[in-house]
Motif scaffolding. Structure first.
Motif, PDB file in Angstrom:
ATOM      1  N   SER A   5       0.580  -1.546   0.057  1.00 14.66           N
ATOM      2  CA  SER A   5       0.291   0.242  -0.166  1.00 14.66           C
ATOM      3  C   SER A   5       1.016   1.462   0.314  1.00 14.66           C
ATOM      4  O   SER A   5       1.984   1.081   0.202  1.00 14.66           O
ATOM      5  CB  SER A   5      -0.635   0.092   1.569  1.00 14.66           C
ATOM      6  OG  SER A   5      -0.758  -0.064   2.158  1.00 14.66           O
ATOM      7  N   TYR A   6       0.096   2.255  -0.322  1.00 14.05           N
ATOM      8  CA  TYR A   6       1.170   3.905  -0.366  1.00 14.05           C
ATOM      9  C   TYR A   6       0.405   4.861   0.408  1.00 14.05           C
ATOM     10  O   TYR A   6      -1.055   4.402   0.722  1.00 14.05           O
ATOM     11  CB  TYR A   6       1.120   3.519  -1.142  1.00 14.05           C
ATOM     12  CG  TYR A   6      -0.210   3.837  -2.296  1.00 14.05           C
ATOM     13  CD1 TYR A   6      -0.416   5.517  -2.686  1.00 14.05           C
ATOM     14  CD2 TYR A   6      -0.545   3.388  -2.842  1.00 14.05           C
ATOM     15  CE1 TYR A   6      -1.514   5.335  -3.758  1.00 14.05           C
ATOM     16  CE2 TYR A   6      -1.318   3.317  -4.095  1.00 14.05           C
ATOM     17  CZ  TYR A   6      -2.258   4.530  -4.285  1.00 14.05           C
ATOM     18  OH  TYR A   6      -3.353   4.729  -5.066  1.00 14.05           O
ATOM     19  N   THR A   7       0.341   6.183   0.714  1.00 15.63           N
ATOM     20  CA  THR A   7      -0.370   6.669   1.275  1.00 15.63           C
ATOM     21  C   THR A   7      -1.044   8.327  -0.032  1.00 15.63           C
ATOM     22  O   THR A   7       0.222   8.504  -0.608  1.00 15.63           O
ATOM     23  CB  THR A   7       0.119   7.680   2.104  1.00 15.63           C
ATOM     24  OG1 THR A   7       0.970   6.954   3.338  1.00 15.63           O
ATOM     25  CG2 THR A   7      -0.612   8.628   2.848  1.00 15.63           C
ATOM     26  N   ALA A   8      -1.960   8.026  -0.219  1.00 20.39           N
ATOM     27  CA  ALA A   8      -2.407   8.852  -0.688  1.00 20.39           C
ATOM     28  C   ALA A   8      -3.261  10.369  -0.585  1.00 20.39           C
ATOM     29  O   ALA A   8      -3.225   9.721   0.704  1.00 20.39           O
ATOM     30  CB  ALA A   8      -3.923   8.776  -1.678  1.00 20.39           C
ATOM     31  N   VAL A   9      -2.220  10.821  -0.815  1.00 18.84           N
ATOM     32  CA  VAL A   9      -2.476  12.222  -0.227  1.00 18.84           C
ATOM     33  C   VAL A   9      -3.860  13.847  -0.784  1.00 18.84           C
ATOM     34  O   VAL A   9      -3.187  13.880  -1.771  1.00 18.84           O
ATOM     35  CB  VAL A   9      -0.698  13.432   0.424  1.00 18.84           C
ATOM     36  CG1 VAL A   9      -0.810  14.797   0.963  1.00 18.84           C
ATOM     37  CG2 VAL A   9      -0.249  12.370   1.016  1.00 18.84           C
ATOM     38  N   CYS A  25      -4.302   3.691   0.507  1.00 16.41           N
ATOM     39  CA  CYS A  25      -5.023   3.021  -0.553  1.00 16.41           C
ATOM     40  C   CYS A  25      -3.552   1.544  -0.991  1.00 16.41           C
ATOM     41  O   CYS A  25      -2.426   1.694  -0.463  1.00 16.41           O
ATOM     42  CB  CYS A  25      -4.177   3.921  -1.524  1.00 16.41           C
ATOM     43  SG  CYS A  25      -5.848   4.809  -1.677  1.00 16.41           S
ATOM     44  N   PRO A  26      -4.022   0.600  -1.207  1.00 12.08           N
ATOM     45  CA  PRO A  26      -3.459  -0.646  -1.512  1.00 12.08           C
ATOM     46  C   PRO A  26      -2.850  -0.621  -3.341  1.00 12.08           C
ATOM     47  O   PRO A  26      -3.305   0.917  -4.257  1.00 12.08           O
ATOM     48  CB  PRO A  26      -4.521  -1.445  -1.881  1.00 12.08           C
ATOM     49  CG  PRO A  26      -5.859  -0.922  -2.057  1.00 12.08           C
ATOM     50  CD  PRO A  26      -5.778   0.345  -1.250  1.00 12.08           C
ATOM     51  N   PHE A  27      -2.110  -0.742  -3.697  1.00 12.96           N
ATOM     52  CA  PHE A  27      -1.277  -0.210  -4.980  1.00 12.96           C
ATOM     53  C   PHE A  27      -1.928  -1.044  -5.963  1.00 12.96           C
ATOM     54  O   PHE A  27      -3.236  -2.340  -5.902  1.00 12.96           O
ATOM     55  CB  PHE A  27       0.323  -0.819  -4.901  1.00 12.96           C
ATOM     56  CG  PHE A  27       1.054   0.086  -4.841  1.00 12.96           C
ATOM     57  CD1 PHE A  27       1.239   1.548  -5.668  1.00 12.96           C
ATOM     58  CD2 PHE A  27       1.808  -0.140  -3.597  1.00 12.96           C
ATOM     59  CE1 PHE A  27       2.045   2.078  -5.418  1.00 12.96           C
ATOM     60  CE2 PHE A  27       2.873   1.365  -3.363  1.00 12.96           C
ATOM     61  CZ  PHE A  27       2.742   1.979  -4.076  1.00 12.96           C
ATOM     62  N   GLN A  28      -1.980  -0.493  -7.591  1.00 16.13           N
ATOM     63  CA  GLN A  28      -2.676  -1.903  -8.704  1.00 16.13           C
ATOM     64  C   GLN A  28      -1.361  -2.775  -8.705  1.00 16.13           C
ATOM     65  O   GLN A  28      -0.785  -3.377  -8.332  1.00 16.13           O
ATOM     66  CB  GLN A  28      -2.782  -1.069  -9.842  1.00 16.13           C
ATOM     67  CG  GLN A  28      -3.686   0.381 -10.063  1.00 16.13           C
ATOM     68  CD  GLN A  28      -3.947   0.620 -10.793  1.00 16.13           C
ATOM     69  OE1 GLN A  28      -5.123   1.058 -11.178  1.00 16.13           O
ATOM     70  NE2 GLN A  28      -3.223   1.896 -11.293  1.00 16.13           N
TER      71      GLN A  28
END
Length: 64
Positions: A5-9, A25-28
């Protein structure tokens, strides 16, 4: 199985600021960030030209 996952700002204005709302959010499946994030009914689009690996800036989309 681990989901990367990553952080969507999320930013409501045209210029990213430190005041953005962070959302996990999870990566694609291909390892890229999602081009669009739907957060509580608001649509945010990935801002172009980013090279970060663990967080990405999104801008609130105008109503279509």
């Amino acid at each position: 199985m681990t989901i990367k996952s990553y952080t969507a700002v999320l930013h409501d204005g045209p210029i990213p600021t430190a005041a953005g709302q962070p959302v996990l959010c999870p990566f694609q499946p291909d390892g890229s960030p999602k081009p669009v994030v739907d957060y509580h009914g608001a649509i945010y689009r990935l801002m172009p030209g980013q090279i970060a690996a663990d967080f990405f800036d999104y801008q609130l989309s105008e109503a279509d």
